[in-house]
Design a protein around this motif. Sequence first.
Motif, PDB file in Angstrom:
ATOM      1  N   TYR A   1      -2.595  -6.882   0.223  1.00 23.03           N
ATOM      2  CA  TYR A   1      -3.660  -6.025   0.736  1.00 23.03           C
ATOM      3  C   TYR A   1      -3.099  -4.749   1.348  1.00 23.03           C
ATOM      4  CZ  TYR A   1      -6.834  -9.897   0.037  1.00 23.03           C
ATOM      5  OH  TYR A   1      -7.580 -10.880  -0.535  1.00 23.03           O
ATOM      6  N   ALA A   2      -3.620  -3.610   0.880  1.00 22.62           N
ATOM      7  CA  ALA A   2      -3.379  -2.337   1.539  1.00 22.62           C
ATOM      8  C   ALA A   2      -4.543  -2.156   2.507  1.00 22.62           C
ATOM      9  CB  ALA A   2      -3.351  -1.206   0.515  1.00 22.62           C
ATOM     10  N   GLU A   3      -4.319  -2.483   3.747  1.00 20.87           N
ATOM     11  CA  GLU A   3      -5.389  -2.545   4.735  1.00 20.87           C
ATOM     12  C   GLU A   3      -6.441  -3.537   4.223  1.00 20.87           C
ATOM     13  OE1 GLU A   3      -6.311   1.522   5.931  1.00 20.87           O
ATOM     14  OE2 GLU A   3      -4.195   1.999   5.952  1.00 20.87           O
ATOM     15  N   SER A   4      -7.641  -3.055   3.813  1.00 20.46           N
ATOM     16  CA  SER A   4      -8.660  -4.009   3.341  1.00 20.46           C
ATOM     17  C   SER A   4      -8.761  -4.031   1.822  1.00 20.46           C
ATOM     18  CB  SER A   4     -10.034  -3.632   3.921  1.00 20.46           C
ATOM     19  OG  SER A   4     -10.606  -2.559   3.185  1.00 20.46           O
ATOM     20  N   THR A   5      -7.837  -3.326   1.149  1.00 20.41           N
ATOM     21  CA  THR A   5      -7.991  -3.127  -0.289  1.00 20.41           C
ATOM     22  C   THR A   5      -7.046  -4.030  -1.079  1.00 20.41           C
ATOM     23  OG1 THR A   5      -8.697  -0.860   0.101  1.00 20.41           O
ATOM     24  CG2 THR A   5      -7.916  -1.383  -2.112  1.00 20.41           C
ATOM     25  N   TYR A   6      -7.607  -4.795  -1.998  1.00 24.91           N
ATOM     26  CA  TYR A   6      -6.852  -5.794  -2.758  1.00 24.91           C
ATOM     27  C   TYR A   6      -5.936  -5.124  -3.776  1.00 24.91           C
ATOM     28  CZ  TYR A   6      -6.106 -10.130  -5.420  1.00 24.91           C
ATOM     29  OH  TYR A   6      -5.572 -11.213  -6.043  1.00 24.91           O
TER      30      TYR A   6
ATOM     31  N   GLN B   1      -5.684  -6.800   8.975  1.00 25.51           N
ATOM     32  CA  GLN B   1      -4.873  -5.580   8.992  1.00 25.51           C
ATOM     33  C   GLN B   1      -4.429  -5.321  10.428  1.00 25.51           C
ATOM     34  OE1 GLN B   1      -3.386  -3.414   7.310  1.00 25.51           O
ATOM     35  NE2 GLN B   1      -3.301  -1.599   8.605  1.00 25.51           N
TER      36      GLN B   1
ATOM     37  N   GLY C   1       0.801  -1.221   0.000  1.00 29.67           N
ATOM     38  CA  GLY C   1       0.000   0.000   0.000  1.00 29.67           C
ATOM     39  C   GLY C   1       0.833   1.270   0.000  1.00 29.67           C
TER      40      GLY C   1
END
Lengths: 343, 320
Positions: free
Chosen positions: B176-181, B243, B146
Motif C-alpha cells: 500500500y502506498a498510503e491508502s492505495t493498493y 498508514q 509508493g
Amino acid sequence: MTRTLNIKDALNEALRQEMEADSRIVLMGEDIAGGAGRDDINPDGTDCWGGVFGVTKDLLGQFGRDRVVDTAIAETGFVGAAIGASLVGMRPIVEIMFADFIGTSFDQLLNHAAKLRYMYGGKVSVPIVVRTVTGAGFRAGAEHSQTLYSLYTHVPGLKVVAPSTARDAKGLMLSAIRDPNPVIFMEHKRLYLLDDDVPEEPYTIPFGVARIAREGKDVTIVGVQKMVHTALDAAKLLAEEGIEAEVIDPRTYSPLDEDTILGSVEKTGRLVIVDESHPRCSLPTDISALVADKGFASLRSPIKMVTGPHTPIPFSPPLEDAFIPDAGQIVEAVKSQFEMARS
Amino acid sequence: MTVGRDTLIDLWTRMVRIRRFEDRVATVAANNEADGFLHTYSGQEAVACGVLPPLRDEDWFTSTYRNHGHAIARNIPLDGLAGEVYGKANGVCRGKGGSMHVADQDYGMIGGMGIVAGGLPIATGVAYGYKYLGKDNVSAAFFGDGAVHQGAWHESLDFAALFECPVIFVCENNLYAESTYIEYHLNAESISAMAAPYGIPAVQVDGMDVLAVRDAMEEAIDRGRSGGGPSLIEAMTYRYGGQYEGDNQLYKPAKEEAWWREQDPLLRFRATVEGIIDSAELDAIDEQAAADVAAAFDIAIAAPWPDVSELTTDVYAPIA
C-alpha cells in the motif's frame, strides 16, 4: 440560503458545485478518494479517505474515478499532467497533500505553469488549481507544517490564495477554478473545522480584494491566513486598553490588494503584519516594503512584523507553540509602536 | 543453517523489541497520549532486522517516516526513541524531530525522512562519498512501494549505477502506498524488475522471513564492498497498522490481513528455530522486551520538555 459550514465542507461544496456545472474539471492527487485498487471491497464507490483532511470526501461517489483520480505518489507527474491537460481544454484541480511536498513538483510550477503563457507569446494559458495544505500547530514536524506562501508569491505568473474563513474559502475556490491562470490555493490545516455563514448557491470572491475583518482607527494589523484570527484576538485585548485595531485579511497574495492596506495605514498611521511563516523574504517584508514605499508619509511609528523565527518548525509541542505567534506578541508589538511614535 | 545460535537470539531480540515498542505506540495513539502522526512498523520487523544487523556501525542508512523499527533494529536506546515520540528533551533528536524524523548518526541512522523517496539520493551520496574516500563501507536506503514513482527514486538508481556507488536500495513493499493498493499504483510487474533497466542487480525476497532478507542483504553488502556497485532488495511484507495511527484502513480486506498474519515474522521465526532454540527462551526474551519498552516509556513520560531556548539552536552549524 446561508448555513453554517466549516472550511473543509465549504471547500467540498465549492468543488462539488463547480464539478456539477463543468465537466472539464477533474481532481487529481494522492488519496483524494483513497482505496484505489480496492473497489472490490468498496463496490458502491464510497471513498476510504476523501483526502487526508476530508476535503474531497464523497466526491468519488458522485463523480466516479474518471473525475476523482487517485494518483501515484508522483507530484511532478500529476502536476505536469494537469498543466498539459489544461492546455487542451480541461480544468484540472490537483492536491498536494501538504505544502511541504511541493518541492517534488516545483519545477513544473516554477518553470512551466507560471511561464508558458508569457514566454510562448500569449497564445496559451494554464487554468489549473493546485490545492495544498499549510500550517503549523498540528504536531506534524518540520516536513509537514510549513506555509511557504512567499515562495509562490515571488513567482510571476502564479496566483496565490490563502483564505481564513469558510465564506472566503468557497468564494475564492470558485474564482480559482474559473481563473484562466495557475492558482496556488492554500488551506490551513488548523482552520478546516472553523465555522462561518456560507451561502449555499455558488458565488465568487474576486482576487486582489482584501477583507476588513475588524474596523479600527488606531493601528492596522494585517494577518496572514490563520494569523487573521490571532490578530482578532489581539484586537480584543487592545480594545480593553483603549486601542482600536483594524484587522485586514488580504485573502490573496498574488494579486495583493495594496489599496486597502495603504488606505487603512493612512487612517491609523501604524502597521503590524502577522504571519506564522519565517520572517525573511516573506509576506510581512513584502507588505512592509509596500507601505514604506507608498505610505511612508502616513506612518507615525515603525512598522512591526510578528512572525515565526528563522528556524525550521520543531515537533516538540512546547517548541512548536513557541514558534507560532500569539496574541500577546501582537499586543506587545502594537504597544511598542505607541512608545516609539515620531512627532 | 549457516546462522549461529547467538545471531538467531540477537535477531529475535531485535524483532520482539520492535513489536512491543509499536504495541505501546499504538496504545499511546489510541489514548491520545502523544501528539502528531505516528506510523507503526508492526508486521515489517523481518525487513529491518534482516537488513540492518549485517551492516557495520559505520555503514550509514536513510529511513522513512515509518522508522521506529529501523532505529530499534540498529539498537538505538528505547528511552531516547520513546522520548522522541513525545517530543521530550531526552529524545534522540531532543524532541525537535518527532516520530517521523528519528535519527542518530552514532548508530548509522542518518534519519527518518518525511518526504517519500527523499532518502534515496542522500544514501546514494553517502555511498559515493565512501567510494571517493577509499572506504569499503556501504550505505542503505529504505523506501516503500509508493516511492518508486518519484523522480528522486529513478534519479538515484541512475546515479548509483552510473557511478557504481555501493548503496543498497531496500524496498519495504507492504502493498500500500498510503491508502492505495499496489495493483492500482504500479504498472511494472514488480519493483525489483524496475532496477534492471538501470543495470542494478535486484532480488525479490520474502520480507516476513528475517533470514531470507538477511541472505539477500549479505549478498548485496558483499557486492558493494567489493566494488560491484549498487543493489536493490524488494522485501514483500505487510503493515498491520494503518498508514498512520487512526487511519480507518477501509481499503484493506480482512482476508488479506488474516493471510499475512499467518506469515507473521515472529511466528515464522519461531517455526524456523524450532529444535534449535527452546520456545520458553524465546518467550522470556519477549517478556524482557516488553519490560524494557515499559521502562523506556516511563523514562520518556517523566522526562522534561526541551527548554524553549532550543527553538533557535542548531539551525546552522558553527564555523570552526
